[in-house]
Each structure stands twice: as C-alpha cells, then as structure tokens.
Design a protein around this motif. Structure first.
Motif, PDB file in Angstrom:
ATOM      1  N   THR A 451      51.973  40.522  65.701  1.00  0.00           N
ATOM      2  CA  THR A 451      51.541  40.775  64.245  1.00  0.00           C
ATOM      3  C   THR A 451      51.057  39.436  63.798  1.00  0.00           C
ATOM      4  OG1 THR A 451      53.236  42.331  64.445  1.00  0.00           O
ATOM      5  CG2 THR A 451      52.412  41.561  62.289  1.00  0.00           C
ATOM      6  N   ASN A 452      51.541  38.181  63.767  1.00  0.00           N
ATOM      7  CA  ASN A 452      51.139  37.203  63.202  1.00  0.00           C
ATOM      8  C   ASN A 452      49.702  36.566  63.718  1.00  0.00           C
ATOM      9  OD1 ASN A 452      53.545  36.921  61.774  1.00  0.00           O
ATOM     10  ND2 ASN A 452      54.498  35.568  63.014  1.00  0.00           N
ATOM     11  N   GLN A 453      49.316  36.991  65.130  1.00  0.00           N
ATOM     12  CA  GLN A 453      48.193  36.506  65.561  1.00  0.00           C
ATOM     13  C   GLN A 453      47.122  37.224  64.789  1.00  0.00           C
ATOM     14  OE1 GLN A 453      47.963  37.074  69.811  1.00  0.00           O
ATOM     15  NE2 GLN A 453      49.608  35.807  70.369  1.00  0.00           N
ATOM     16  N   LYS A 454      47.422  38.688  64.791  1.00  0.00           N
ATOM     17  CA  LYS A 454      46.203  39.360  64.315  1.00  0.00           C
ATOM     18  C   LYS A 454      45.995  39.126  62.759  1.00  0.00           C
ATOM     19  CE  LYS A 454      45.851  43.441  66.074  1.00  0.00           C
ATOM     20  NZ  LYS A 454      45.805  44.664  66.647  1.00  0.00           N
ATOM     21  N   LEU A 455      47.198  38.889  62.048  1.00  0.00           N
ATOM     22  CA  LEU A 455      46.867  38.587  60.438  1.00  0.00           C
ATOM     23  C   LEU A 455      46.281  37.321  60.553  1.00  0.00           C
ATOM     24  CD1 LEU A 455      50.492  39.714  59.283  1.00  0.00           C
ATOM     25  CD2 LEU A 455      48.301  40.718  58.614  1.00  0.00           C
ATOM     26  N   ALA A 456      46.523  36.303  61.137  1.00  0.00           N
ATOM     27  CA  ALA A 456      45.954  35.069  61.064  1.00  0.00           C
ATOM     28  C   ALA A 456      44.320  35.163  61.457  1.00  0.00           C
ATOM     29  CB  ALA A 456      46.620  33.980  61.921  1.00  0.00           C
ATOM     30  N   LEU A 457      44.160  35.867  62.414  1.00  0.00           N
ATOM     31  CA  LEU A 457      42.651  36.039  62.907  1.00  0.00           C
ATOM     32  C   LEU A 457      41.901  36.838  61.763  1.00  0.00           C
ATOM     33  CD1 LEU A 457      43.486  36.876  66.613  1.00  0.00           C
ATOM     34  CD2 LEU A 457      42.478  34.724  66.011  1.00  0.00           C
ATOM     35  N   LEU A 458      42.476  37.664  61.233  1.00  0.00           N
ATOM     36  CA  LEU A 458      41.915  38.408  60.219  1.00  0.00           C
ATOM     37  C   LEU A 458      41.443  37.572  58.883  1.00  0.00           C
ATOM     38  CD1 LEU A 458      43.401  41.835  60.291  1.00  0.00           C
ATOM     39  CD2 LEU A 458      41.221  41.464  60.797  1.00  0.00           C
ATOM     40  N   VAL A 459      42.746  36.792  58.552  1.00  0.00           N
ATOM     41  CA  VAL A 459      42.328  36.015  57.346  1.00  0.00           C
ATOM     42  C   VAL A 459      41.299  34.769  57.582  1.00  0.00           C
ATOM     43  CG1 VAL A 459      43.445  33.918  56.242  1.00  0.00           C
ATOM     44  CG2 VAL A 459      44.788  36.070  56.588  1.00  0.00           C
ATOM     45  N   LEU A 460      41.192  34.489  59.150  1.00  0.00           N
ATOM     46  CA  LEU A 460      40.326  33.185  59.366  1.00  0.00           C
ATOM     47  C   LEU A 460      38.790  33.956  59.352  1.00  0.00           C
ATOM     48  CD1 LEU A 460      42.352  31.541  62.364  1.00  0.00           C
ATOM     49  CD2 LEU A 460      41.371  30.612  60.179  1.00  0.00           C
ATOM     50  N   GLU A 461      39.002  35.234  59.802  1.00  0.00           N
ATOM     51  CA  GLU A 461      37.459  35.993  59.838  1.00  0.00           C
ATOM     52  C   GLU A 461      37.046  36.185  58.332  1.00  0.00           C
ATOM     53  OE1 GLU A 461      35.728  39.992  61.299  1.00  0.00           O
ATOM     54  OE2 GLU A 461      37.499  39.616  61.924  1.00  0.00           O
ATOM     55  N   ARG A 462      37.882  36.120  57.500  1.00  0.00           N
ATOM     56  CA  ARG A 462      37.449  36.598  56.165  1.00  0.00           C
ATOM     57  C   ARG A 462      36.915  35.101  55.612  1.00  0.00           C
ATOM     58  NH1 ARG A 462      40.934  38.470  51.442  1.00  0.00           N
ATOM     59  NH2 ARG A 462      39.038  38.463  50.479  1.00  0.00           N
ATOM     60  N   LEU A 463      37.330  34.013  56.126  1.00  0.00           N
ATOM     61  CA  LEU A 463      37.001  32.673  55.956  1.00  0.00           C
ATOM     62  C   LEU A 463      35.422  32.551  56.459  1.00  0.00           C
ATOM     63  CD1 LEU A 463      40.440  30.869  55.454  1.00  0.00           C
ATOM     64  CD2 LEU A 463      38.806  31.814  53.539  1.00  0.00           C
ATOM     65  N   GLY A 464      35.279  32.964  57.542  1.00  0.00           N
ATOM     66  CA  GLY A 464      33.832  32.733  58.264  1.00  0.00           C
ATOM     67  C   GLY A 464      34.236  32.138  59.522  1.00  0.00           C
ATOM     68  N   TYR A 465      35.382  32.252  60.111  1.00  0.00           N
ATOM     69  CA  TYR A 465      35.915  31.190  61.186  1.00  0.00           C
ATOM     70  C   TYR A 465      36.369  32.404  62.178  1.00  0.00           C
ATOM     71  CZ  TYR A 465      36.049  27.199  58.076  1.00  0.00           C
ATOM     72  OH  TYR A 465      35.727  26.172  57.279  1.00  0.00           O
ATOM     73  N   ARG A 466      36.171  31.700  63.514  1.00  0.00           N
ATOM     74  CA  ARG A 466      36.670  32.636  64.690  1.00  0.00           C
ATOM     75  C   ARG A 466      37.470  31.625  65.286  1.00  0.00           C
ATOM     76  NH1 ARG A 466      34.680  37.415  66.006  1.00  0.00           N
ATOM     77  NH2 ARG A 466      32.789  38.139  64.909  1.00  0.00           N
ATOM     78  N   ALA A 467      38.532  32.016  65.974  1.00  0.00           N
ATOM     79  CA  ALA A 467      39.707  31.053  66.625  1.00  0.00           C
ATOM     80  C   ALA A 467      39.853  31.571  68.043  1.00  0.00           C
ATOM     81  CB  ALA A 467      40.735  31.080  65.617  1.00  0.00           C
ATOM     82  N   ASP A 468      40.025  30.765  68.968  1.00  0.00           N
ATOM     83  CA  ASP A 468      40.660  30.917  70.266  1.00  0.00           C
ATOM     84  C   ASP A 468      42.190  30.944  70.317  1.00  0.00           C
ATOM     85  OD1 ASP A 468      38.138  30.750  71.355  1.00  0.00           O
ATOM     86  OD2 ASP A 468      38.405  28.830  71.903  1.00  0.00           O
ATOM     87  N   VAL A 469      42.881  31.712  70.990  1.00  0.00           N
ATOM     88  CA  VAL A 469      44.343  31.999  70.798  1.00  0.00           C
ATOM     89  C   VAL A 469      45.291  31.584  72.099  1.00  0.00           C
ATOM     90  CG1 VAL A 469      46.205  33.648  70.397  1.00  0.00           C
ATOM     91  CG2 VAL A 469      43.900  34.069  69.454  1.00  0.00           C
ATOM     92  N   ALA A 470      46.005  30.856  71.721  1.00  0.00           N
ATOM     93  CA  ALA A 470      47.255  30.566  72.654  1.00  0.00           C
ATOM     94  C   ALA A 470      48.594  30.879  72.207  1.00  0.00           C
ATOM     95  CB  ALA A 470      47.117  28.784  72.983  1.00  0.00           C
ATOM     96  N   LEU A 471      49.320  31.261  73.266  1.00  0.00           N
ATOM     97  CA  LEU A 471      50.614  31.803  73.144  1.00  0.00           C
ATOM     98  C   LEU A 471      51.684  31.063  72.974  1.00  0.00           C
ATOM     99  CD1 LEU A 471      50.230  35.069  75.552  1.00  0.00           C
ATOM    100  CD2 LEU A 471      49.737  34.976  73.017  1.00  0.00           C
ATOM    101  N   ASN A 472      51.641  29.933  73.395  1.00  0.00           N
ATOM    102  CA  ASN A 472      52.615  29.092  73.179  1.00  0.00           C
ATOM    103  C   ASN A 472      52.176  27.504  73.513  1.00  0.00           C
ATOM    104  OD1 ASN A 472      52.514  28.442  76.293  1.00  0.00           O
ATOM    105  ND2 ASN A 472      53.616  30.325  76.522  1.00  0.00           N
ATOM    106  N   GLY A 473      52.907  26.468  73.696  1.00  0.00           N
ATOM    107  CA  GLY A 473      52.663  25.184  73.448  1.00  0.00           C
ATOM    108  C   GLY A 473      52.048  24.784  74.724  1.00  0.00           C
ATOM    109  N   ARG A 474      52.493  25.217  75.823  1.00  0.00           N
ATOM    110  CA  ARG A 474      51.883  24.992  77.194  1.00  0.00           C
ATOM    111  C   ARG A 474      50.425  25.344  77.332  1.00  0.00           C
ATOM    112  NH1 ARG A 474      55.487  22.764  80.399  1.00  0.00           N
ATOM    113  NH2 ARG A 474      57.748  23.147  80.208  1.00  0.00           N
ATOM    114  N   GLN A 475      50.071  26.609  76.912  1.00  0.00           N
ATOM    115  CA  GLN A 475      48.683  27.165  76.891  1.00  0.00           C
ATOM    116  C   GLN A 475      47.907  26.458  75.760  1.00  0.00           C
ATOM    117  OE1 GLN A 475      48.372  31.151  75.921  1.00  0.00           O
ATOM    118  NE2 GLN A 475      50.041  31.949  77.854  1.00  0.00           N
ATOM    119  N   ALA A 476      48.399  25.906  74.795  1.00  0.00           N
ATOM    120  CA  ALA A 476      47.706  25.114  73.876  1.00  0.00           C
ATOM    121  C   ALA A 476      47.359  23.775  74.338  1.00  0.00           C
ATOM    122  CB  ALA A 476      48.612  24.837  72.562  1.00  0.00           C
ATOM    123  N   LEU A 477      48.293  23.319  75.012  1.00  0.00           N
ATOM    124  CA  LEU A 477      47.909  21.837  75.836  1.00  0.00           C
ATOM    125  C   LEU A 477      46.564  21.953  76.726  1.00  0.00           C
ATOM    126  CD1 LEU A 477      51.180  20.143  76.566  1.00  0.00           C
ATOM    127  CD2 LEU A 477      49.570  19.239  75.204  1.00  0.00           C
TER     128      LEU A 477
END
Length: 715
Positions: A451-477
């Motif tokens: 849910t938080n992912q989808k909301l954050a991606l929608l807000v970013l899209e409203r601002l004109g941004y697209r984002a890649d998604v990682a599910l935890n710190g290891r994936q982020a690294l």
C-alpha cells in the motif's frame, strides 16, 4: 594486598651511593574511596540515561496524539489547549535529550563515528533547521566557509552538527537585533601516510549583548545558566554548553568563548577540530574560475555590516567586483553618481527605505538592470509582482546565489523564479510544469509494504517522477550498486535489512560521486528518530503518511546535488501546504464515510489529484489484502517471541490505517508497536485481538468507501 604510595631518596657518602631512604604509607582506604566515587558517578549517569530513555516512550504518545488532535476539527479554545500541550511536550523532550546526551558522555558511552561528509552541507543544514526560529525574531543567519577548506572531510558530522545547533541556538536565544554567522577556517597540516589533514576552526558570532568577563568562568559547567535569576527570560537546562565542550574534547578539539561584554558587539564561540580530507567532488558553484561572473559589478544593499561582508567575500571569490552600501539612499547615490552595475542584491527588511521601496525608486529612475531580493521567510510584506528578477530566501546558500547570478547573465540558464512564479505556486504544489518535467531525478523507492509503495509511486507520478522499487535494504544495496540514483526514499522498518543499516552500508561502499541523497520515510517523527537517521548518514526526513507538499520540498532540497553536475537544469519551486478547509471542500460526499476520519480522506483525495476517483478503489483493494497479512505476521512474530518483527508489522499496519482515516485501528496498532519496542510481550495477545476487531470494522468501512467512490466514477 594493600595499596601503598612509595617515595624514595638516594643516600650518598663521598660520592658513593650507599642505599635509599624509602617512605611509604597505606592508601588503601583512599583508593577504595576513589573507586567508590567513580562507580557512584557512573551509576548516576547510567540511571539518568536509562530514565531519559524510558520517559521518551510516553512522550512519543503525547506528542503523536496531540498532533492527531490538531488535525481534527476543534474550537479555537480547544486548539489553543492542545497546542499548549504539544509545545510543552516538545520543550520537555528537548530537555530530556540534553540530559540523555550529558549522561551518555558522563558514563563514557560516547564514540565518534568517522565517515566522509560534506562540510558545507553540514553547516547549511544547521541554519536550515534554525531558520524559522531566526525569522520569528527578525534575525538573519549566514555561513562563511573559507574557500581553501575541502568540501569533503572525514569526521563525525552528526556531532559537529549537534555542537553547531547548540551554539547557533544560543546565539539566537540571546540576540534581539542583527543575527548570527557560522564561519569555518582551516589550514592543511602534515598527515600520516600522505593523507591531507586539516586543522579547522569553527566560529559562531552573534550581535547580541555580549557576556561580561565575570560571567564567563563557569560558562561550560553543567547546569550553569547565564541568566540564573528567579525571573529568568530564557529557559533550558544549562547543559548545552557543557555537552558541546565535552563533545568537542571527545573529538580531540577545544571550545572557548570571546566577548567584549558590550551590547551589539556580541559573542563569539569557537572550537577547533582536526579532520582528514576525503575524495573531493567539487560543486560548480564552489569553483573559483567563473567565466560568466568574472569582472561583473554587483551592488549590495544591506543594513547588516556582517552580512554585507559575507556576500562581498563570496562574490570576490568568483571574480565579481562587489560594492557595499548600508541603506537605500546610499545605494541611490551610487546610481546618481553614474556608477554602472550588472545586478543589485537588495535586503528586503531595512530601516527607513526597505527593499521594495528602493527597487521601485531604481525602476522609476530608468534603471533596467536585474534586481535580486534577499528575503527572510515568515517576515511581513510581499514585493509587487514583476519587480524583482528573483527572490532568494535566507539563510542564503552559496548554490542559490550562484544560480541566481548565472540566471541573470546567461541565455542558456532558466531565469530564477521571481514573485510571479512564487505566487502562482501557492495555488497548488505544481499548477503548471511539474518539478520532474524541469529537473529529472533518478529515484529509488525502498518500501516493503504494498500500500505504501503504491501511494508513494502515485505521489511521485503526480510530481513528474518515476521510481524503481526495492522491497528491503538488501535489495536497495544491490540496486544502488548497479545504477546511479540521485535520490533514495528509504523506509526505516523493513525485514532482512532495515533502512538505517542500508544507509550506513551505502555511505561506506559507494564512492563519493555516486552517493545518493537519502530521504528517510517513517511514521516515527520524534527528534531522537531524526537524530538516528542523520547519524546513519541520511540527508532528510519525512514523516508518514507522506504529504505531496512535504515530498515536493524534500525533492527540491536535494536538487543542489543534481545542479553540481548540470546547473542549467536546476529549478526552484515554492510549496505551501494546502489549508485544511480547502482540503475538506475538495472531498466529495461520496468519499465521506462515517467511521473514517474525513480529514485523512480529504488529504488522500487531494494527493491523488484528478485521478482520485479511479485510483482510490485500487488502493483500497491493495490495503484490504495487505492489512490482514500484516496482522497475521504480528501473530506469527508473537508466537516466535520476536518483538522486533512484531513491532515492524504493527508499524506498517498503523501506517496503512492512517492513510484511510481508520483511527481506531491506527491507535491500537500504535499501542502494539510501542509495547513491542520495549521488548515486553505481556498481554500482547489481548492487544492483537483488539487490533483484529478494529481491522474487521475497518474492512467493512473501506469496502463501503470503495463501492461509493466507484459509483461516483461511473456516474
């Protein structure tokens, strides 16, 4: 076995040493008393540290609940009462933080964390944090970093920031007119193995009343107050300077004070540190070779001599020829004498003729050169539309000044937004061009909850941004090792590796030029949480639920990093939070469901924008699937006796509930999280049962909301 003190003298006769005369006495009792005193002192400090920490937990509930109350529809009297509770709670938290820091140092639990950091960013972040306080008193803030000092150093940035926050905060507390300036000077010294070591001197100078010589003796002693009278004007524990002195000494430096004790001449607190130079990544605005600025003439108009000197010093470093004047009439006399200038920097608030009046006179006299206004946020008065080429906010950053001047002198750089753009932006976060359309950023979103992912991606899209998604710190690294990101939006509580550890690893493993701007995202908005995030190496902090205006401001704050490589892409936008009454007016009746907090739904509806009717049902379906799974995760963690996993699941469930205004579920999930944080799992079964009851009620309400909004969209 006894402890003794032994003293001996040689005995010589005729040049021959015959022996020694030894005197000793038993000091067992003295040594035992010394050890007992040290143990008692350490026990006291440990007790203070433990108690301060324990008191934070209920304080978190008080501050959090009053914040929720302030978002509700209250009468003026009720709002005043709640605001007083909130302000008093935050003041108490500040005192607790002082006691905790002091007790940690007393107990010998302080350890410096040496990591690469950006010196200018560290100093400017202090001024940003105190800008509102300065504005409320009508004071100015500025910084002056010597050009020879490296931008990147190795040191304990969080502790340096803590010392500067205390010193600058004190300067603002005791100063009524003028302001405060942070200066950094440095000289290179020989370092081990060829590493460049620097001796730095930080100074905080104010224009306050000064400190008489007879009041300076105990200034750095614990619980000492400069104003110790019964009718003290200024609060505080008297621990700030004692903590600062011990922190500086723990880092190998010295802290001292200088003052003539004469009103207006102020006080200067200085401290020294030694730091190693880190690999440099110099920003464009810090280079001394500036072809577009070389030889330009700039007129500075500011009644504050200290800030005129700072501006002049920076301009001269770029090859600009500055001329300083202290008032509007003095500046007009320059034009009347026929002196030509390329641009004028005008302070907004000056006695007699203010900045707006001076600019209007300059225009009436036929001068068409660019005018830049230096303004303090929160001060009264807005300039007429179109009068200025740009409006720069204080505290003034070097990068902002550079961008403004380049905008004036180059056809290839977009002009600095003036009053027209600033006023237009007040109609909404992005009424025209979205921030992402003018300043693209590569963004990584690190969030484990759907849910938080989808909301954050929608807000970013409203601002004109697209984002890649990682599910935890290891994936982020893994992600940041494969691709260079400008911004990482980092959740804190995640499985496998949390956001704090992931950020520490990013700071350790990535080279300086590849370091992203890391923004923490958490529902825990305590000062201690912020400090923990900054200590881990994060650059900014956002509280959940994420708001469009807050995210916009955070992304704009990070654009200085992007502008270092491509300043022509930088854009500035002002964002102002939408008033609650406006939000409520925009919420349709179909989205007002009894049992769900309307203000939360109004904010969510506003942030989803024109697509709210289509997107909200999809979000509700995601939440209806994820929230029961989170509760099952909490039960599983309880069965295993894992308090951390239980707290993490409750934290995410709380966040989901807050988005949709399910306040009862949010409150019960928060209670579970707070108890899990203490490690106490007693009666947790009952708390989770109450969460399950409220979740079932929330699912019914959310289903009703989804159906109602879908019917609205079809109609």
């Amino acid at each position: 076995m006894v402890d003794v003190e032994l003293r001996a003298l040689p005995v010589s006769v005729g040049g021959r040493q015959l022996g020694f005369i030894a005197i000793y006495h038993d000091i067992t009792d003295l040594e035992r008393a010394r050890k007992a005193a040290e143990a008692a002192n350490q026990a006291k400090s440990l007790f203070l540290a433990t108690m301060s920490h324990e008191i934070r937990t209920p304080m978190n509930a008080i501050i959090g609940m009053t914040g929720l109350l302030l978002d509700r529809a209250l009468t003026e009297e009720q709002r005043d009462f709640v605001a007083t509770i909130r302000q008093s709670s935050e003041a108490l938290l500040t005192l607790l933080n002082d006691v905790l820091d002091f007790s940690k140092i007393e107990a010998g639990r302080f350890e410096a964390e040496l990591r690469p950091f950006d010196l200018r960013q560290c100093v400017e972040s202090v001024l940003d944090l105190l800008a509102v306080r300065a504005s409320e008193k009508g004071l100015d803030l500025g910084c002056d970093i010597a050009p020879q000092v490296p931008q990147m150093l190795v040191g304990d940035a969080s502790r340096i920031r803590q010392v500067l926050l205390n010193l600058v905060g004190n300067a603002l507390k005791f100063t009524e007119h003028g302001g405060a300036v942070v200066s950094v000077e440095g000289a290179s010294v020989s370092g081990a193995e060829g590493a460049a070591e620097w001796a730095l001197t930080f100074s905080v100078q104010d224009t306050g009343p000064g400190i008489p010589e007879d009041r300076r003796a105990g200034l750095f002693q614990p619980f000492n107050q400069l104003d110790a009278s019964v009718s003290r004007r200024f609060g505080g524990t008297g621990l700030g300077l004692a903590i600062s002195k011990r922190l500086v000494e723990a880092m190998g430096g010295t802290l001292w004070v200088e003052s003539e004790g004469i009103a207006g001449r102020g006080t200067t607190f200085s401290f020294t540190l030694r730091a190693q130079s880190a690999p440099q990544a110099y920003a464009v605005h810090l280079r001394q070779e500036q072809p577009l600025l070389q030889g330009r003439r700039v007129l500075i108009v500011d009644d504050n001599a200290l800030f005129r000197r700072l501006l002049g010093r920076q301009l001269r470093a770029w090859g600009v020829e500055p001329v300083e004047t202290a008032s509007g009439p003095e500046a007009l006399s320059q034009f009347q004498a026929g002196t030509g200038y390329d641009v004028v920097l005008i302070d907004h608030h000056m006695p007699g003729m203010d900045g707006t009046a001076l600019a209007e006179r300059i225009r009436r006299e036929g001068q068409g050169l660019p005018l830049l206004l230096l303004s303090t946020p929160g001060r009264r008065g807005s300039p007429p539309e179109g009068l200025f080429a740009g409006v720069l906010s204080r505290p003034l950053k070097t990068s902002q000044l550079y961008d403004a001047l380049i905008s004036c002198f180059s056809q290839h750089v977009p002009p600095v937004p003036g009053t027209r753009e600033l006023q237009a932006s007040r109609a909404g976060p992005f009424p025209g061009v979205r921030p992402g359309d003018s300043v693209p950023l590569d963004i990584l979103l690190v969030e484990d909850n759907a849910t938080n992912q989808k909301l954050a991606l929608l807000v970013l899209e409203r601002l004109g941004y697209r984002a890649d998604v990682a599910l935890n710190g290891r994936q982020a690294l893994h992600a940041v090792s494969q691709k260079r990101y400008d911004v990482v939006l980092m959740d804190l509580q995640m499985p496998e590796m949390d956001g704090l550890e992931a950020t520490r690893r990013i700071r350790q493993e990535l080279p300086p030029r590849a370091q992203p701007w890391v923004i923490a995202m958490t529902a825990n908005a305590m000062d201690s949480d912020r400090e923990q995030c900054f200590s881990a190496g994060m650059d900014d902090f956002l509280g959940k639920p994420i708001r469009v205006d807050a995210l916009t401001s955070a992304l704009l704050r990070c654009q200085g990093r992007r502008s270092e490589a491509a300043p022509e892409r930088r854009a500035s936008t002002a964002t102002v939070a939408t008033p609650l009454s406006t939000l409520m007016d925009g919420l349709p009746e179909a989205a007002r469901i009894e049992g769900l907090e309307p203000t939360a739904l109004a904010r969510l509806w506003s942030e989803l924008g024109a697509q709210a009717g289509l997107v909200l049902p999809e979000l509700i379906d995601t939440a209806l699937n994820s929230m029961p799974a989170l509760l099952e995760d909490a039960y599983a963690a309880l069965a295993r006796g894992h308090a951390d996993d239980l707290g993490r699941a409750a934290h995410t469930l709380k966040s989901n509930a807050a988005w949709f205004g399910a306040t009862a579920l949010e409150a019960h999930a928060r209670a579970v999280e707070q108890q899990a944080d203490t490690g106490n799992l007693g009666d947790m079964e009952g708390r989770l049962a109450r969460c399950r009851t409220e979740l079932e009620a929330a699912r019914v309400l959310l289903g009703r909301l989804r159906d109602s909004v879908q019917a609205l969209s079809r109609g």
